[in-house]
Design a protein around this motif. Structure first.
Motif, mmCIF file in Angstrom:
data_model
loop_
_atom_site.group_PDB
_atom_site.id
_atom_site.type_symbol
_atom_site.label_atom_id
_atom_site.label_comp_id
_atom_site.label_asym_id
_atom_site.label_seq_id
_atom_site.Cartn_x
_atom_site.Cartn_y
_atom_site.Cartn_z
ATOM 1 N N PRO A 174 1.273 3.751 -4.626
ATOM 2 C CA PRO A 174 0.921 5.011 -4.743
ATOM 3 C C PRO A 174 2.511 5.889 -4.943
ATOM 4 O O PRO A 174 2.424 6.725 -5.888
ATOM 5 C CB PRO A 174 0.773 5.531 -3.174
ATOM 6 C CG PRO A 174 0.005 4.406 -2.600
ATOM 7 C CD PRO A 174 0.745 3.077 -3.106
ATOM 8 N N ARG A 227 -4.274 1.203 -1.480
ATOM 9 C CA ARG A 227 -4.063 1.522 -0.080
ATOM 10 C C ARG A 227 -5.051 0.833 0.823
ATOM 11 O O ARG A 227 -4.669 0.408 2.102
ATOM 12 C CB ARG A 227 -4.653 3.157 -0.104
ATOM 13 C CG ARG A 227 -3.717 3.872 -0.596
ATOM 14 C CD ARG A 227 -4.111 5.575 -0.408
ATOM 15 N NE ARG A 227 -3.785 6.423 -1.029
ATOM 16 C CZ ARG A 227 -2.532 7.017 -0.933
ATOM 17 N NH1 ARG A 227 -1.622 6.545 0.113
ATOM 18 N NH2 ARG A 227 -2.059 7.779 -1.701
ATOM 19 N N PRO A 241 1.060 -1.269 0.019
ATOM 20 C CA PRO A 241 -0.185 -0.014 -0.132
ATOM 21 C C PRO A 241 0.803 1.309 -0.103
ATOM 22 O O PRO A 241 0.309 2.277 -0.388
ATOM 23 C CB PRO A 241 -0.748 0.036 1.356
ATOM 24 C CG PRO A 241 -0.831 -1.553 1.476
ATOM 25 C CD PRO A 241 0.591 -1.783 0.825
ATOM 26 N N ARG A 242 2.297 1.163 0.364
ATOM 27 C CA ARG A 242 3.090 2.389 0.398
ATOM 28 C C ARG A 242 3.709 2.552 -1.013
ATOM 29 O O ARG A 242 4.177 3.365 -1.612
ATOM 30 C CB ARG A 242 3.908 2.413 1.413
ATOM 31 C CG ARG A 242 3.114 2.945 2.849
ATOM 32 C CD ARG A 242 4.220 2.890 3.915
ATOM 33 N NE ARG A 242 4.229 1.540 4.551
ATOM 34 C CZ ARG A 242 5.359 1.351 5.166
ATOM 35 N NH1 ARG A 242 6.388 1.897 5.107
ATOM 36 N NH2 ARG A 242 5.397 -0.112 5.791
#
Ligand SMILES: Cc1cc2nc3c(=O)[nH]c(=O)nc-3n(C[C@H](O)[C@H](O)[C@H](O)COP(=O)(O)OP(=O)(O)OC[C@H]3O[C@@H](n4cnc5c(N)ncnc54)[C@H](O)[C@@H]3O)c2cc1C
Length: 502
Positions: free
Chosen positions: A384, A453, A380-381
């Protein structure tokens, strides 16, 4: 669920489309009930891609299918209960076939829930401890899915009304889907679940949320079952489409991979007992994912998706850079390297999960949890950030982007001249940049970022679960450091010792 679990085995695309036409899910779009998801402009792109994946599994049958242990028919390998590490690895190779076709952009290809339901069926004895019927139901339902190759959506969380209090303490106790009635034949559910991706599917698994706390208050919200998407009273309310009938040229990703997200309404939906796997048992609901193995098997699928997505971003970024001659800049090389490291990190997690897999208490080869847990907390990091890198590389090229109609219109010669790039004709550069735009800027691209995310849960609470779940291991490391600190102190204060160094 029909009592018999016979079916035709692995499906082809036409069968997928035919079933969606014959038994349409109860989908609402733009204030209207959708009559045919296979032709509706907001949904047909995703539906036809979904169907094409079922054709693909037959094209790559040696990788994607295996012989059903009950019928002997070819069935999807994502239903396999692996007994060896090699079988486990064969499942990820099979899942990679669909991920490669979709570049990891259809998070909810059917493999995802296939792995979940396989886990639940493997851990059926755990469900049976509460009620023998639930264990039998899970196994029978899994076989029914496998032998009919059905496609599932799923829904977990209550609607986002007031997150400061539990489902039971909302203004209306039936806001969140709740048991309204229990009869000899089954249960009746009323209320809502926040989200289900891929409503363009055959059935829905209504999993227990893992956030249940109070045995008394939360019991009416504690259940796990599965029902067809055309069950009376069930309704899916779709978000606005990211695509709505645009061409593949203009929306290269959105026009193909719009899997759609929907809020799920249960308007006194009847669920027969034979479709119920968990009921009113908060502790078991909270533990079911992990104990049965469903969580590990689903996450295994997710990491395969992550790899495909990283490979796609790597290839796209490399093409963007070389097309405009930006590969000479050092910071660009650093950004490409960052994507490469992400890709290799995901591959390493997958490899570790398979290499360290162990037979679980149900006799199934379960991928090792630690690398999978690390992957699901990290990606999720990473995703993006990779989208940010595409924006940083593409810059104004991501908006200086004519459409298919422009290219076919009276200004075509202007476009041919002024949109050229160092290493591409304008008419080659534009579709590449449209692809980058659909990855990093469009409604489709932003939804992908939101998906990464959150789709596996709130990253904040997932991190909390990670720290709690791995606490004993973390404490081992803490003990090592504590011993060193103590040794250091003891040496300093030992009788007669002199402080050394400065
Ligand atoms: C594109 C997309 C697709 C999805 N598909 C599915 C699907 O197919 N099936 C499904 O079941 N779910 C799906 N989800 C939902 C997903 O499971 C949730 O987004 C996730 O669990 C977070 O819950 P929430 O969105 O309700 O956020 P909320 O819980 O409402 O959180 C909102 C904010 O408040 C914070 N917050 C809330 N409660 C707490 C707390 N107790 N402690 C600390 N912080 C808190 C969060 O950190 C967050 O910043 C999908 C989500 C997205 C975005």
């Amino acid at each position: 669920m029909p009592n018999e679990t016979r079916g035709g085995g692995a499906r082809r695309g036409q069968e997928v489309l035919q079933r969606l036409r014959e038994r349409p899910p109860s989908i609402w779009y733009g204030g209207e009930a959708v009559q045919d998801v296979t032709t509706h402009p907001a949904l047909k792109g995703g539906v036809h891609t979904l169907a094409s994946l079922y054709d693909l599994q037959w094209e790559k049958a040696d990788i994607t299918l295996y012989d059903s242990p009950t019928s002997g028919k070819k069935v999807a390998r994502s239903f396999m209960m692996p007994k060896t590490r090699e079988e486990l690895a064969s499942i990820s190779r099979a899942m990679k076939v669909w991920e490669d076709r979709t570049f990891g952009m259809m998070g909810r290809v059917p493999d995802y829930i296939n792995r979940a339901m396989t886990g639940y069926a493997a851990g059926a004895p755990f469900l049976a401890e509460a009620d023998p019927r639930f264990g039998q139901n899970a196994v029978r339902y899994y076989e029914y899915l496998r032998e009919n190759d059905l496609c599932l959506t799923h829904t977990l969380i209550p609607p986002q009304a007031n997150r400061a209090v539990s489902a039971a303490k909302q203004a209306d106790p039936f806001l969140a889907a709740r048991i309204k009635e229990e009869t000899d034949a089954g249960i009746v559910i009323r209320g809502c679940r926040m989200l289900a991706t891929l409503p363009i599917s055959d059935e829905i698994m209504v999993f227990p949320s893992t956030l249940l706390k109070s045995p008394e208050e939360d019991a009416p919200y504690a259940f796990g079952f599965s029902i067809p998407n055309d069950t009376p009273g069930l309704r899916f309310i779709c978000r606005e489409s990211v695509d709505y009938g645009r061409s593949h040229f203009d929306h290269p990703l959105g026009s193909r991979f719009e899997e759609m997200d929907a809020v799920v309404i249960f308007d006194d939906v009847f669920v027969p007992w034979e479709n119920v796997f968990l009921y009113r048992d908060i502790k078991r609901c909270n533990e079911a994912y992990a104990r049965t193995g469903a969580l590990a098997h689903m996450t295994h699928q997710v990491v395969v998706k992550n790899i495909a997505k990283c490979e796609f971003v790597m290839g796209l970024s490399s093409l963007l850079v070389t097309t405009i001659g930006a590969e000479i800049f050092q910071h660009i090389q650093e950004k490409l390297a960052e994507i490469w490291v992400n890709l290799e990190t995901m591959k390493a997690f997958l490899r570790a999960a398979e290499a360290d897999a162990q037979l679980d208490e149900w006799g199934v080869m379960r991928p090792a949890w630690n690398p999978l847990d690390a992957a699901r907390n990290l990606f999720p990091r990473l995703y993006p950030r990779m989208v940010e890198i595409i924006q940083q590389i593409g810059a104004s090229g991501l908006v200086a982007m004519p459409t298919e109609r422009d290219l076919k219109g009276p200004l075509a010669e202007d476009i041919r001249k002024y949109y050229q790039a160092a290493r591409a004709e304008a008419f080659d550069r534009i579709p590449l940049f449209r692809l980058a735009w659909d990855t990093a800027l469009s409604a489709f691209g932003s939804r992908q970022v939101l998906y990464e995310r959150f789709f596996f849960g709130d990253p904040v609470r997932m991190a909390g679960a990670l720290v709690t779940g791995h606490n004993s291991q973390i404490q081992e490391y803490a003990e090592k450091v504590r011993a060193f600190v103590k040794q250091n102190r003891d040496e300093a204060f030992a009788a007669g010792s002199a402080t050394q160094g400065n």
